[in-house]
Enzyme design. Structure first.
Site, PDB file in Angstrom:
ATOM      1  N   ALA A  19       8.227  55.944  24.305  1.00  0.00           N
ATOM      2  CA  ALA A  19       8.051  55.659  22.722  1.00  0.00           C
ATOM      3  C   ALA A  19       8.460  54.061  22.630  1.00  0.00           C
ATOM      4  O   ALA A  19       8.166  53.633  21.289  1.00  0.00           O
ATOM      5  CB  ALA A  19       8.779  56.466  21.855  1.00  0.00           C
ATOM      6  N   GLY A  20       8.703  53.442  23.525  1.00  0.00           N
ATOM      7  CA  GLY A  20       9.386  52.137  23.347  1.00  0.00           C
ATOM      8  C   GLY A  20      10.211  51.611  22.302  1.00  0.00           C
ATOM      9  O   GLY A  20      10.241  50.804  21.566  1.00  0.00           O
ATOM     10  N   LEU A  21      11.438  52.443  22.093  1.00  0.00           N
ATOM     11  CA  LEU A  21      12.247  52.467  21.266  1.00  0.00           C
ATOM     12  C   LEU A  21      13.377  51.157  21.143  1.00  0.00           C
ATOM     13  O   LEU A  21      14.169  50.947  20.210  1.00  0.00           O
ATOM     14  CB  LEU A  21      13.119  53.738  21.153  1.00  0.00           C
ATOM     15  CG  LEU A  21      12.301  55.054  20.976  1.00  0.00           C
ATOM     16  CD1 LEU A  21      13.114  56.233  21.012  1.00  0.00           C
ATOM     17  CD2 LEU A  21      11.696  55.005  19.410  1.00  0.00           C
ATOM     18  N   SER A  22      13.485  50.767  22.440  1.00  0.00           N
ATOM     19  CA  SER A  22      14.404  49.723  22.702  1.00  0.00           C
ATOM     20  C   SER A  22      14.198  48.266  22.669  1.00  0.00           C
ATOM     21  O   SER A  22      13.898  47.628  23.496  1.00  0.00           O
ATOM     22  CB  SER A  22      15.386  50.210  23.970  1.00  0.00           C
ATOM     23  OG  SER A  22      16.498  49.606  24.273  1.00  0.00           O
ATOM     24  N   VAL A  26      13.178  44.906  27.949  1.00  0.00           N
ATOM     25  CA  VAL A  26      11.540  44.425  28.235  1.00  0.00           C
ATOM     26  C   VAL A  26      10.545  45.716  28.797  1.00  0.00           C
ATOM     27  O   VAL A  26       9.607  45.917  28.280  1.00  0.00           O
ATOM     28  CB  VAL A  26      11.595  43.086  29.163  1.00  0.00           C
ATOM     29  CG1 VAL A  26      10.083  42.756  29.326  1.00  0.00           C
ATOM     30  CG2 VAL A  26      12.090  41.987  28.348  1.00  0.00           C
ATOM     31  N   ASN A 110      25.577  54.259  30.364  1.00  0.00           N
ATOM     32  CA  ASN A 110      25.527  54.221  28.804  1.00  0.00           C
ATOM     33  C   ASN A 110      26.439  55.276  28.298  1.00  0.00           C
ATOM     34  O   ASN A 110      26.965  55.432  27.162  1.00  0.00           O
ATOM     35  CB  ASN A 110      24.500  54.101  27.806  1.00  0.00           C
ATOM     36  CG  ASN A 110      23.832  52.683  28.308  1.00  0.00           C
ATOM     37  OD1 ASN A 110      22.604  52.987  28.820  1.00  0.00           O
ATOM     38  ND2 ASN A 110      24.164  51.642  28.503  1.00  0.00           N
ATOM     39  N   GLU A 174      28.805  50.008  24.500  1.00  0.00           N
ATOM     40  CA  GLU A 174      27.555  50.392  25.158  1.00  0.00           C
ATOM     41  C   GLU A 174      28.098  51.112  26.701  1.00  0.00           C
ATOM     42  O   GLU A 174      27.266  51.086  27.555  1.00  0.00           O
ATOM     43  CB  GLU A 174      26.393  49.419  25.579  1.00  0.00           C
ATOM     44  CG  GLU A 174      26.007  48.693  24.530  1.00  0.00           C
ATOM     45  CD  GLU A 174      24.910  49.481  23.767  1.00  0.00           C
ATOM     46  OE1 GLU A 174      23.970  49.886  24.620  1.00  0.00           O
ATOM     47  OE2 GLU A 174      24.976  49.953  22.651  1.00  0.00           O
ATOM     48  N   ARG A 214      24.661  43.933  21.980  1.00  0.00           N
ATOM     49  CA  ARG A 214      24.888  45.248  21.698  1.00  0.00           C
ATOM     50  C   ARG A 214      26.486  45.623  21.977  1.00  0.00           C
ATOM     51  O   ARG A 214      27.047  46.598  21.447  1.00  0.00           O
ATOM     52  CB  ARG A 214      24.093  46.191  22.577  1.00  0.00           C
ATOM     53  CG  ARG A 214      22.830  46.023  22.703  1.00  0.00           C
ATOM     54  CD  ARG A 214      22.042  47.251  23.607  1.00  0.00           C
ATOM     55  NE  ARG A 214      20.714  46.777  23.486  1.00  0.00           N
ATOM     56  CZ  ARG A 214      19.807  47.674  24.028  1.00  0.00           C
ATOM     57  NH1 ARG A 214      20.108  48.887  24.506  1.00  0.00           N
ATOM     58  NH2 ARG A 214      18.303  47.215  24.035  1.00  0.00           N
ATOM     59  N   HIS A 250      21.919  44.474  28.922  1.00  0.00           N
ATOM     60  CA  HIS A 250      23.319  45.046  29.302  1.00  0.00           C
ATOM     61  C   HIS A 250      23.680  44.154  30.462  1.00  0.00           C
ATOM     62  O   HIS A 250      22.906  43.695  31.113  1.00  0.00           O
ATOM     63  CB  HIS A 250      23.361  46.389  29.839  1.00  0.00           C
ATOM     64  CG  HIS A 250      23.272  47.772  28.382  1.00  0.00           C
ATOM     65  ND1 HIS A 250      22.443  48.623  28.858  1.00  0.00           N
ATOM     66  CD2 HIS A 250      23.799  47.672  27.444  1.00  0.00           C
ATOM     67  CE1 HIS A 250      22.474  49.283  27.668  1.00  0.00           C
ATOM     68  NE2 HIS A 250      23.227  48.686  26.651  1.00  0.00           N
ATOM     69  N   ASP A 252      24.858  45.103  33.096  1.00  0.00           N
ATOM     70  CA  ASP A 252      24.440  45.680  34.432  1.00  0.00           C
ATOM     71  C   ASP A 252      23.034  45.364  34.969  1.00  0.00           C
ATOM     72  O   ASP A 252      22.579  45.712  35.878  1.00  0.00           O
ATOM     73  CB  ASP A 252      24.696  47.318  34.567  1.00  0.00           C
ATOM     74  CG  ASP A 252      24.023  48.045  33.599  1.00  0.00           C
ATOM     75  OD1 ASP A 252      23.024  47.553  32.948  1.00  0.00           O
ATOM     76  OD2 ASP A 252      24.294  49.193  33.613  1.00  0.00           O
ATOM     77  N   CYS A 369      21.459  52.346  35.860  1.00  0.00           N
ATOM     78  CA  CYS A 369      21.651  53.129  34.562  1.00  0.00           C
ATOM     79  C   CYS A 369      21.730  54.754  34.937  1.00  0.00           C
ATOM     80  O   CYS A 369      22.208  55.268  33.910  1.00  0.00           O
ATOM     81  CB  CYS A 369      20.270  52.622  33.980  1.00  0.00           C
ATOM     82  SG  CYS A 369      20.158  51.058  33.350  1.00  0.00           S
TER      83      CYS A 369
END
Length: 446
Positions: A19-22, A26, A110, A174, A214, A250, A252, A369
């Protein structure tokens, strides 16, 4: 005390979607509205877990979140039965509905910050779930994350669980994505390195201008206090604001550490020399390897595309240090060339193993992740919920569970199907029995 570092990977949830929420991630934004394959994603994650277990690593499993999150939608004024809540939310506020359907808990780095017993004043392993306040879809996770962690690490003699930090941007946390533990042996006191993006209470300090930072230093300091860490072995370092604006959301994504190695990009930190001095002081000046990747060898853009730093840096049972990397690192000429040379140089990293985690990569998360690192003594290992360890039995059971319950195709529009909620709840209810978790989800307590 003999300790090993275990990896606990998050199972990909049944609503895995693009959904491309972040914002600031990228890969997440560039793949928005693509069709996802939850079944393939979950099986890819399980295959990585099983491969590491076959290498002799201590490998665990963490359950996903319930999605769509009907309870958060009801808090926002959507009423009626579950089907009507979903229908009206998708119709009236599609972006909120999509956020409430995110399977982002698959990125377990996270989930929480973890401090091993060798570092804490009470000699217990401490867990603090991340509040993830910067992104609404992730801010829905901490309570259930805490429930799951308590069900997995359920022996109070060995484990201490804290509530997540206040739900406010000033304490944006985070989790392990901005935290690295460095040491010489896992059972010895180590240095806990917290990397932050900004000072929340001081606007005069450097911060990114394009994408949000963040993690705040105030959050990192609070977690260090909760975990009863030794001030002389706790290091706070600021991430370079420019690389955050380049898509390094992040730490990482630009650095990874393990034992006496910190592997990082030349542009990762705002003050690299101070970081190095502080780390060495905390480790009593004992031999340590700072492996800095020059920007001329690997650009920040190539690092973000390949996730060469969002890799797992692990010590195998024979003490060989290796990198667990996504296939994208092998496919990027600059990155692949650098990694080939790295394993030939005079440093502890001897090999690179490549894994296909494309379903995760397309949504902005590599191998690092997907896992939470927990250093455990033999006694602490015995206090972990035995059903949550990866082995032949659990792998077979979880494979069958995924194949039984997961769809092989989901578009954002499919998330509004009430049947998907029923399928997901049935799947999670069965999973809690496989992993012996008890009632960790709200629908189980209704």
């Amino acid at each position: 005390m003999k300790c090993v570092e275990a990896n606990f990977d998050g199972l990909v949830g049944p609503t895995h979607n693009y959904a491309g929420l972040s914002v600031g991630n990228v890969a997440s934004k560039s793949n928005a509205n693509a069709v996802s394959n939850p079944k393939q994603a979950a099986l890819q994650g399980l295959a990585k877990m099983k491969s590491l277990a076959d290498m002799g690593m201590l490998q665990g499993v963490l359950a996903p979140q319930e999605r769509p999150d009907i309870y958060s939608l009801r808090r926002l004024g959507f009423t009626g039965d579950d089907a009507n809540v979903m229908r009206e939310a998708y119709k009236q506020a599609p972006h909120i509905f999509l956020a409430s359907s995110s399977a982002s808990s698959m990125w377990t780095a996270n989930a929480a910050t973890v401090s091993p017993s060798a570092d804490t004043a009470d000699n217990k392993v401490h867990f603090t779930p991340a509040n993830l306040t910067n992104k609404y879809h992730r801010s829905l996770e901490p309570v259930t994350t805490g429930n799951i962690l308590k069900a997995v690490f359920n022996d109070e003699r060995h484990f201490a669980h804290h509530m997540h930090l206040p739900d406010n941007d000033h304490f944006g946390d985070e989790g392990a994505a901005n935290h690295t533990r460095l040491c010489h042996e896992y059972g010895e006191p180590g240095v806990e390195l917290f990397v932050y993006g900004k000072h929340a209470f001081d606007d005069n300090q450097p911060k990114p201008s394009k994408f949000p930072a963040r993690q705040t230093i105030e959050a990192s300091q609070a977690v260090a206090r909760l975990h009863q860490l030794n001030n002389t072995r706790t290091v706070f370092a600021q991430q370079n604001p420019q690389v955050i604006d380049d898509g390094v959301f992040h730490n990482d994504v630009i650095a990874v550490g393990n034992r006496n190695v910190l592997f990082y990009h030349q542009d990762a930190f705002l003050d690299t020399e101070r970081l190095k001095t502080d780390v060495l002081a905390g480790l009593d000046e004992r031999p340590f390897h700072f492996i800095e990747v020059p920007r001329d060898s690997v650009s920040v853009q190539d690092a973000v595309k390949s996730y060469v730093f969002n890799t797992q840096l692990i010590n195998l049972p024979n003490d060989e240090m290796v990198i667990i990397a996504p296939m994208e690192c092998q496919q990027n000429p600059a990155v692949y060339s650098y990694l080939q040379q790295l394993t030939q140089d005079n440093n502890p990293i001897t090999n690179v193993h490549y894994f296909d985690v494309k379903q995760s990569m397309q949504n902005g998360g590599g191998p690092a992740c997907l896992r939470l690192r927990v250093a455990l003594s033999e006694q602490e290992q015995g206090g972990v919920n035995k059903a949550c360890w990866m082995n032949e039995r659990s792998y077979t059971a979880l494979q069958a569970w995924v194949n039984k319950h997961y769809r092989d195709r989901i578009h954002a529009d499919d998330l509004a199907d009430p049947q998907l909620l029923i399928e997901s709840r049935n799947a999670l209810d069965e999973l809690t029995q496989i992993l012996n978790l008890g009632s960790v989800y709200r629908f189980q307590k209704a």
